[in-house]
Each structure stands twice: as C-alpha cells, then as structure tokens.
Design a protein around this motif. Structure first.
Motif, PDB file in Angstrom:
ATOM      1  N   PRO A   1     -10.341  -5.262  -5.118  1.00 10.12           N
ATOM      2  CA  PRO A   1      -9.133  -4.551  -5.556  1.00 10.12           C
ATOM      3  C   PRO A   1      -7.860  -5.363  -5.361  1.00 10.12           C
ATOM      4  O   PRO A   1      -6.951  -5.314  -6.198  1.00 10.12           O
TER       5      PRO A   1
ATOM      6  N   THR B   1       0.481  -0.117  -4.660  1.00  5.96           N
ATOM      7  CA  THR B   1      -0.895   0.107  -5.072  1.00  5.96           C
ATOM      8  C   THR B   1      -1.494   1.258  -4.288  1.00  5.96           C
ATOM      9  O   THR B   1      -1.122   1.497  -3.131  1.00  5.96           O
TER      10      THR B   1
ATOM     11  N   TYR C   1      -4.992   3.570  -7.793  1.00  5.74           N
ATOM     12  CA  TYR C   1      -6.097   3.160  -6.928  1.00  5.74           C
ATOM     13  C   TYR C   1      -7.126   2.414  -7.779  1.00  5.74           C
ATOM     14  O   TYR C   1      -7.669   2.963  -8.744  1.00  5.74           O
TER      15      TYR C   1
ATOM     16  N   ASN D   1      -4.407   1.295  -3.178  1.00  5.39           N
ATOM     17  CA  ASN D   1      -5.387   0.752  -2.236  1.00  5.39           C
ATOM     18  C   ASN D   1      -4.749   0.422  -0.895  1.00  5.39           C
ATOM     19  O   ASN D   1      -3.578   0.078  -0.819  1.00  5.39           O
ATOM     20  N   GLU D   2      -5.540   0.522   0.152  1.00 10.89           N
ATOM     21  CA  GLU D   2      -5.064   0.226   1.490  1.00 10.89           C
ATOM     22  C   GLU D   2      -4.866  -1.284   1.662  1.00 10.89           C
ATOM     23  O   GLU D   2      -5.539  -2.099   1.030  1.00 10.89           O
TER      24      GLU D   2
ATOM     25  N   GLU E   1     -14.352  -1.486  -5.801  1.00  9.18           N
ATOM     26  CA  GLU E   1     -15.299  -1.525  -4.679  1.00  9.18           C
ATOM     27  C   GLU E   1     -16.594  -0.811  -5.029  1.00  9.18           C
ATOM     28  O   GLU E   1     -17.682  -1.214  -4.600  1.00  9.18           O
TER      29      GLU E   1
ATOM     30  N   SER F   1       0.832  -1.196   0.000  1.00 11.01           N
ATOM     31  CA  SER F   1       0.000   0.000   0.000  1.00 11.01           C
ATOM     32  C   SER F   1       0.869   1.249   0.000  1.00 11.01           C
ATOM     33  O   SER F   1       1.846   1.333   0.744  1.00 11.01           O
TER      34      SER F   1
ATOM     35  N   THR G   1     -10.695   0.971  -8.399  1.00 15.69           N
ATOM     36  CA  THR G   1     -12.006   1.453  -7.930  1.00 15.69           C
ATOM     37  C   THR G   1     -13.075   0.380  -7.861  1.00 15.69           C
ATOM     38  O   THR G   1     -14.253   0.702  -7.699  1.00 15.69           O
TER      39      THR G   1
END
Length: 364
Positions: free
Chosen positions: A167, A146, A204, A148-149, A208, A113, A206
C-alpha cells in the motif's frame, strides 16, 4: 521538498522519494524523528542539541544529535520538532547552509496516515501546517493523506499476500503521478499560483488482501466547513480528550454536483488558498475557477468513465523476488556538536535520499 508528520522513517516517505527521484527530480526530505501528527501550526523547536529519547521505531537512538541525516543518505534528514519547525529548519538552514541551495520549487507534505476531511481539520493538522508555512513563504505546496496506517520503511513488502505492491508503494505512485501532472500542467511556470495549495485524501488501499481498491481515480472536490473534531470530558480521568467524529468523504462536495463523494475508492482533490487579507477583487489571481490549474488526471464536471490515478492499464503486481530494505540506525553520538556532525555529513554525495517531515524538491 517533502515533509511528513508521521516521521522520517515511514515507508510512504521513502517510497515517495524513490518515485520522485526516479522521474528526474532533485528531492530532499526533512521530517521529525518521531510522529508529530495533530500538532497543527504549533512551532516547537527543541532546546536540547541531543535526543533525550529514541525516535520512532528506534531508528535514531537517545543521545544522537537532534538534527541529523540517515547515515547512508544525506538527502534524508530528521529534526526533533513539529511539522512547522521541520519546514522552517529546512528552508532557513538545511537548504541554504548545508547544500547552498535556494528555496525548493514545491513542498509535498505526506502521504500521512489519516484524513483531512473538511476545512476545520486543516489548522489542527501537522501535515497541513507544513503546507501553510511553505505557502506563506511563497512556495507552492501539496498535502496528501491516506487511509492506510503508517509503517516503518523496513517492513515494506515487495509483494503482499495478494501478490500486489505494498500500500505504501501504491500511495507513493498515486502521489507522484498527481504531483507530476501538476508540474507538467504548469509547463515551467510556478506549480501553483501564489497563495494556492492542494490537499488530497487518498482512500484505504487494499493491496494487502485484494485488488478491490488499488487504483482510485482523482476527483475534484470542495471541502465543507463541517467540524470533524470535537472534545469529550472523561469523568473518570477528569480531563478532556479530543475525538474525531464521522468526517469521511461526506465532508467533500463534488464540484459538479450537490451530492457528496460517496464511493470508498476515490481520491478527493481540493484546491485551497491562503490570504489573510480580505479580498477586494472579485477573483483571486485572475483565475476563473480552479479547473484552470488542475490537470486532466483530476476528474471534474461529471467526467465518465473515471480513470484510475495510476493510469488505465497500470500494473500493481508485486515482485516476490525482491527483498525489503534493511533498516539502518543512525550512528551513536560522538563528541561533536549536532551542527558539526551535520556539516560533515553534508560533504557526502548529494544524489542520495533524504527522509523526514519535509521533503524539498527542485524541478528539473
């Protein structure tokens, strides 16, 4: 071999292992029991044979051995140390002693992340430290980030609210596609020339909520020398804190243009080299330019149209009928030492997943 500074329990680690093994590679993961982001090249080895605190998400409990495996899979390893330590423990102990294997053909770090925007951040990053150690040991290495977390693997969605893949799954697919493209490009030779590595910033994803950015193209870039990290003095606490400045895609200059890579849904691919001795040659390793080792999946020289990293017609639809994996905690400590426990676990089948900061991979 696969390493991840976010820890051995992340969804991205497990999904990448699944992707790479599904296409026939013999993979091993060795990662920290808790996140080691930002540790850089600092090599910290625990002085305690057992954990004095729970690992991330409580997957490994205090009192468990400081080096161990997922109880359901002896290819998933954790160690209580920094990213640099993960690679060294894997190369000098797990590979030769536990599995009687030689060094891996490739080390993959991530996807972690965050971002590796710019050369300055590379020496502050635990994920980059893993690649540095591998390259200095003569092993090709690639690092992935990435937007994303990091999430625990048990929270992985087989289908998101938008009806798409998680993701972490898409990031793992992008990573494995690019890694396999480099492997195929090498055609049985070293994946990368000696001293070379690759770092990749994935955007990121998306999935989700929408399909706005779910299949980003790979674009060949060069990292700038802009400083993306500074410190600030906190007058209230009396200490200094590290802060990240705005070091997004503007830190990457496209190889075919003076303008920066601006679109938010692109994956920036940068080839770098490590040579601590000043070069006396005009070109290193007789390469005219980096495009000689970069696969066609990575766009350069103004290529249009841009094809997504998953492929032009790749499906990202979720599977609502599947269930997410159930987390399995490491067993409570026994009277055995960490080394004895691990040696026993090593007798299990070697066709299982190993999770951790470092993933080892032998090409087939």
């Amino acid at each position: 071999m696969h390493t991840n500074a976010d820890g051995f329990g992340t969804a991205s680690v497990r999904e990448l292992y699944r992707q790479m093994t599904s296409i026939g590679h013999n993979c091993y993961v060795v990662a920290s029991v808790a996140a080691q982001t930002g540790a850089g090249l600092h090599a910290e080895f625990t002085t305690n044979p057992r954990l004095d605190a729970d690992g991330d998400w409580g997957l490994v409990k205090a009192g468990a051995p400081s080096l161990g495996t997922d109880p359901t899979d002896n290819h998933i390893w954790y160690y209580n140390g920094t990213a640099t330590a993960q690679v060294l423990v894997a190369l000098d102990y797990i590979y030769p002693t536990i599995f009687r294997l030689e060094a891996p053909d490739l080390v993959i770090s991530g996807p972690n992340s965050g971002s590796n925007s710019g050369a300055f951040l590379e020496t502050l990053s635990g994920a980059m430290a893993a690649t540095y150690v591998a390259i200095e040991r003569g092993i090709p290495a690639m690092a992935f980030w990435t937007g994303n977390e990091a999430t625990v693997y048990s929270s992985l969605n087989t289908s998101t609210k938008a009806g798409l893949q998680d993701p972490a799954t898409i990031n793992a697919r992008l990573t494995s596609n690019l890694v396999q493209a480099f492997i195929s490009k090498a055609n049985g030779d070293r994946v990368l020339p000696e001293g070379y590595g690759v770092t990749v910033d994935l955007p990121y994803i998306t999935s989700e909520t929408s399909d706005e950015c779910t299949n980003p193209p790979f674009v060949l870039t060069r990292a700038t020398q802009d400083v993306g990290v500074k410190v600030a003095y906190n007058h209230k606490s009396g200490v200094f804190n590290r802060m990240h400045t705005d070091a997004g895609y503007k830190q990457f200059e496209a190889t075919d243009t003076v303008s920066t890579v601006a679109p938010k849904c692109l994956s920036a691919v940068t080839v770098f080299s490590l040579d601590y001795d000043a070069s006396h040659r005009r070109q290193c390793f007789n390469l005219a330019d980096v495009t000689a080792i970069v696969p066609v999946l990575v766009h350069s020289n103004g290529t249009t149209p841009l094809t997504g990293g998953l492929g032009a017609n790749a499906s990202i639809a979720g599977n609502s009928s599947s269930q997410p994996p159930t987390p399995v905690e490491a067993p409570p400590p026994s009277g055995q030492t960490a080394v004895t426990s691990i040696a026993t676990l090593a007798q299990w089948s070697v066709n299982l997943l190993v999770l951790g900061l470092v993933v080892g991979m032998t090409l087939l």
